[in-house]
Write a protein that holds these residues in place. Structure first.
Motif, mmCIF file in Angstrom:
data_model
loop_
_atom_site.group_PDB
_atom_site.id
_atom_site.type_symbol
_atom_site.label_atom_id
_atom_site.label_comp_id
_atom_site.label_asym_id
_atom_site.label_seq_id
_atom_site.Cartn_x
_atom_site.Cartn_y
_atom_site.Cartn_z
ATOM 1 N N ALA A 207 0.835 -1.206 0.000
ATOM 2 C CA ALA A 207 0.000 0.000 0.000
ATOM 3 C C ALA A 207 0.869 1.256 0.000
ATOM 4 O O ALA A 207 0.571 2.238 -0.698
ATOM 5 N N THR A 208 1.951 1.225 0.750
ATOM 6 C CA THR A 208 2.878 2.361 0.773
ATOM 7 C C THR A 208 3.507 2.555 -0.594
ATOM 8 O O THR A 208 3.656 3.680 -1.087
ATOM 9 N N HIS A 209 3.867 1.450 -1.226
ATOM 10 C CA HIS A 209 4.456 1.497 -2.570
ATOM 11 C C HIS A 209 3.474 2.107 -3.557
ATOM 12 O O HIS A 209 3.831 2.967 -4.371
ATOM 13 N N GLN A 210 2.217 1.671 -3.498
ATOM 14 C CA GLN A 210 1.208 2.189 -4.423
ATOM 15 C C GLN A 210 0.990 3.684 -4.221
ATOM 16 O O GLN A 210 0.873 4.440 -5.189
ATOM 17 N N ALA A 211 0.960 4.114 -2.986
ATOM 18 C CA ALA A 211 0.757 5.534 -2.705
ATOM 19 C C ALA A 211 1.924 6.360 -3.237
ATOM 20 O O ALA A 211 1.724 7.439 -3.820
ATOM 21 N N ALA A 212 3.136 5.864 -3.059
ATOM 22 C CA ALA A 212 4.316 6.581 -3.542
ATOM 23 C C ALA A 212 4.322 6.642 -5.067
ATOM 24 O O ALA A 212 4.669 7.669 -5.664
ATOM 25 N N HIS A 213 3.922 5.556 -5.707
ATOM 26 C CA HIS A 213 3.878 5.524 -7.175
ATOM 27 C C HIS A 213 2.859 6.534 -7.695
ATOM 28 O O HIS A 213 3.143 7.293 -8.629
ATOM 29 N N GLN A 214 1.690 6.566 -7.075
ATOM 30 C CA GLN A 214 0.652 7.504 -7.521
ATOM 31 C C GLN A 214 1.095 8.951 -7.304
ATOM 32 O O GLN A 214 0.889 9.818 -8.165
ATOM 33 N N ALA A 215 1.736 9.218 -6.184
ATOM 34 C CA ALA A 215 2.194 10.577 -5.908
ATOM 35 C C ALA A 215 3.263 10.999 -6.899
ATOM 36 O O ALA A 215 3.274 12.142 -7.372
ATOM 37 N N ALA A 216 4.166 10.081 -7.244
ATOM 38 C CA ALA A 216 5.242 10.394 -8.178
ATOM 39 C C ALA A 216 4.687 10.736 -9.545
ATOM 40 O O ALA A 216 5.179 11.640 -10.230
ATOM 41 N N HIS A 217 3.641 10.042 -9.961
ATOM 42 C CA HIS A 217 3.088 10.282 -11.286
ATOM 43 C C HIS A 217 2.206 11.528 -11.320
ATOM 44 O O HIS A 217 2.035 12.135 -12.379
ATOM 45 N N GLN A 218 1.679 11.903 -10.181
ATOM 46 C CA GLN A 218 0.883 13.129 -10.128
ATOM 47 C C GLN A 218 1.755 14.373 -10.136
ATOM 48 O O GLN A 218 1.362 15.426 -10.627
ATOM 49 N N THR A 219 2.988 14.236 -9.596
ATOM 50 C CA THR A 219 3.868 15.407 -9.473
ATOM 51 C C THR A 219 5.024 15.370 -10.450
ATOM 52 O O THR A 219 5.882 16.243 -10.417
ATOM 53 N N ARG A 220 5.059 14.377 -11.317
ATOM 54 C CA ARG A 220 6.194 14.236 -12.229
ATOM 55 C C ARG A 220 6.244 15.430 -13.182
ATOM 56 O O ARG A 220 5.247 15.773 -13.810
ATOM 57 N N PRO A 221 7.433 16.060 -13.317
ATOM 58 C CA PRO A 221 7.543 17.204 -14.227
ATOM 59 C C PRO A 221 7.427 16.788 -15.686
ATOM 60 O O PRO A 221 7.555 15.618 -16.025
ATOM 61 N N SER A 222 7.168 17.746 -16.545
ATOM 62 C CA SER A 222 7.097 17.470 -17.973
ATOM 63 C C SER A 222 8.439 16.962 -18.463
ATOM 64 O O SER A 222 9.494 17.360 -17.943
#
Length: 437
Positions: free
Chosen positions: A416-431
Motif C-alpha cells: 500500500a505504501t508502494h502504491q501511494a508513492a507511485h501515484q504521488a510520483a506520477h501526479q507530481t512528475r515534471p514534464s
C-alpha cells in the motif's frame, strides 16, 4: 529521422513489446540526440559559433530509414557505429549548406561517449516501462494476497509436503519479490542516470583546449541537463553504471521467475491450485491451454543471468582508457537484458491480470495431506510441558499456521505504501525534458 520498425525476433516471442527500447532505430535516435544536444551546448557556451546551430528538425531530418542497414555494415570497419554516423552527418550537413555545423559536430566527444550515453538513455526508457508494469502488478497481486490471506494450502519444500501455509502467504512471497525489485530500480532513478563524456582518453583535453576548463565543465553540465542525466566523471573504464542496471533488472526477472515457476507447478492438472486466465493453444492438440505467460516469464528468468554475467565479465575485463573487446561485448548483453525485462514485464502483467486461484482445491489438498502437514505439530506437542500455551496435537492443518496472517499483513502494508508513492510520483512528475535544447 523517419519511422522505422523496431527489432523483432521470431525466436523471442513477445519481443515486439519492447519496440522502441534499444532496438536499432532507438539506438540511432539516441545517438543523434546526444550529438545534436552536444553541438547545441557548444553553441550555447560560445565554444562553437552561432552559425553551427542546427535548424528545426535537428539531425534527425538528415537520416532516413535506409541508413540503418548501411551504418550497421560500416560499423564493421571501425568497431562501432559512431564513426560512420559522424561521417554521414557531416557530409549531409555540408550538402544542406551548414558547413559550420558539419565542422563542429562531435568535436570534443569520442565514440564511447556517444554509445555509452545512448545506452544509458535506452536503459532509462526500459526501466521506466518495467516500473510501470511493476506498479500494475503490485496493485493486482496485493488484491489476490488480501483475498486469500487465510486460504489454507499445503506448504511444500523440495517439492514435498511440509507444513500448512496459506495461499496469501505464498502470494506475499511473490509480492515481496516485486517490491524488492522495484526498490532496486527506483534507486537507479533516484541516484540519477549518468552521462558519459570524457573525450578521446577520458580527460576532456580537446574541449578544454578549445574552451578552457570552466566552459568545458559548463558544456558537460548542459549536455547532462538537456538529456535529463547526471553530470559525473568519465566512466570509460568503470562500468558500474551498466552492471548496476543489469543487477536490478536481473533481480526483477528473478522475482517474475519465482512467480512463474509456482504457477507452472501449481497449475499442473494433477495439482490444479492455480491457473492462467487464458492459455495458449497447441499446433496439434485442439483445446489444449498452455500456460504461455508463465512459460515465457520462466524463459526470461533463465536467460537474464547469462547476460548479466557478460556485463560483469566485461567490467572485469576493462583495460586502460578503453577496453579492447570488453566494451563491445556489453552492447548485445545490455540490449538483451533491457528488452527481455520489458517484454517479461508485459507478460507478468498479463499473467497476474488473469491469474485464477482455485481456493477450494488448495484447501482440499491441504486437508487430504493433513497427516503429513501436521507431523511437525505432533512432534512439538510431544515436547510440550505444562505451560499454558503448550502445543497440542491437532489434525486440523488450519490450527498450525504460526504468524502467517501477520506476515501477510506486513507485506500488504508495504504494498500500500508502494502504491501511494507511485501515484504521488506520477501526479507530481515534471514534464519531460525537451529532446533538443
Amino acid at each position: 529521422m523517419g519511422e522505422t520498425d523496431g527489432v523483432t525476433d521470431l525466436l523471442v516471442p513477445g519481443d515486439h513489446r519492447a519496440d522502441g527500447v534499444l532496438d536499432d532505430a532507438a539506438v540511432l535516435a539516441a545517438m543523434l540526440r546526444v550529438e545534436e544536444t552536444w553541438l547545441a551546448a557548444l553553441v550555447v557556451h560560445d565554444v562553437a559559433p552561432p552559425a553551427a546551430a542546427l535548424p528545426a528538425g535537428g539531425l534527425g531530418r538528415l537520416v532516413g530509414d535506409g541508413d540503418l542497414a548501411v551504418l550497421a555494415r560500416e560499423a564493421d570497419d571501425s568497431g562501432n557505429p559512431v564513426v560512420a554516423l559522424v561521417a554521414l552527418l557531416r557530409a549531409r550537413l555540408e550538402d544542406a549548406g551548414e558547413p559550420d555545423a558539419a565542422r563542429w559536430l562531435h568535436r570534443g566527444l569520442t565514440s564511447q561517449d556517444v554509445v555509452d550515453t545512448a545506452l544509458v538513455l535506452g536503459a532509462r526508457e526500459g526501466v521506466r516501462r518495467v516500473r510501470l508494469d511493476l506498479a500494475t502488478q503490485v496493485a493486482r497481486l496485493a488484491q489476490v494476497v488480501a483475498a486469500h490471506r487465510d486460504t489454507l494450502a499445503a506448504g511444500r519444500t523440495l517439492t514435498q509436503h511440509a507444513v500448512p501455509t496459506t495461499v496469501g502467504l505464498r502470494g506475499a512471497g511473490w509480492l515481496t519479490g516485486l517490491l524488492d525489485a522495484d526498490d532496486d530500480l527506483a534507486a537507479l532513478e533516484a541516484d540519477g542516470w549518468p552521462v558519459q563524456v570524457g573525450g578521446a582518453g577520458g580527460t576532456l583535453a580537446a574541449l578544454v583546449a578549445q574552451a578552457g576548463p570552466e566552459r568545458a565543465r559548463a558544456v558537460v553540465a548542459t549536455l547532462a541537463e538537456q538529456l535529463g542525466l547526471r553530470p559525473v566523471a568519465p566512466w570509460h573504464g568503470r562500468r558500474r553504471p551498466l552492471t548496476r542496471v543489469g543487477d536490478a533488472l536481473t533481480t526483477t526477472t528473478d522475482a517474475w521467475g519465482h512467480l512463474a515457476a509456482d504457477v507452472l507447478a501449481l497449475g499442473r492438472p494433477e495439482v490444479g491450485e492455480l491457473a492462467e486466465g487464458a492459455g495458449g493453444g497447441s499446433s496439434t492438440m485442439p483445446g489444449k491451454a498452455n500456460p504461455v505467460r508463465s512459460v515465457l516469464l520462466h524463459r526470461a528468468a533463465l536467460a537474464a543471468p547469462a547476460h548479466l554475467a557478460t556485463l560483469h565479465l566485461a567490467a572485469a575485463g576493462q583495460v586502460e582508457e578503453r577496453a579492447d573487446g570488453a566494451w563491445h561485448a556489453e552492447w548485445p548483453a545490455l540490449r538483451a537484458l533491457v528488452r527481455g525485462a520489458v517484454t517479461a514485464g508485459g507478460h507478468a502483467t498479463d499473467l497476474l491480470a488473469g491469474l485464477v486461484v482455485h481456493a477450494d482445491v488448495a484447501t482440499a489438498r491441504a486437508h487430504e495431506a493433513a497427516e503429513v502437514l501436521t507431523a511437525e505439530q505432533r512432534s512439538m506437542a510431544a515436547l510440550a510441558g505444562p505451560a499454558p500455551r503448550a502445543v497440542t496435537a491437532d489434525a486440523d492443518p488450519a490450527s498450525y499456521l504460526g504468524l502467517a496472517g501477520d506476515l501477510v499483513d506486513a507485506v500488504l502494508v508495504r504494498a500500500a505504501t508502494h502504491q501511494a508513492a507511485h501515484q504521488a510520483a506520477h501526479q507530481t512528475r515534471p514534464s519531460p525534458t525537451p529532446e533538443v535544447p
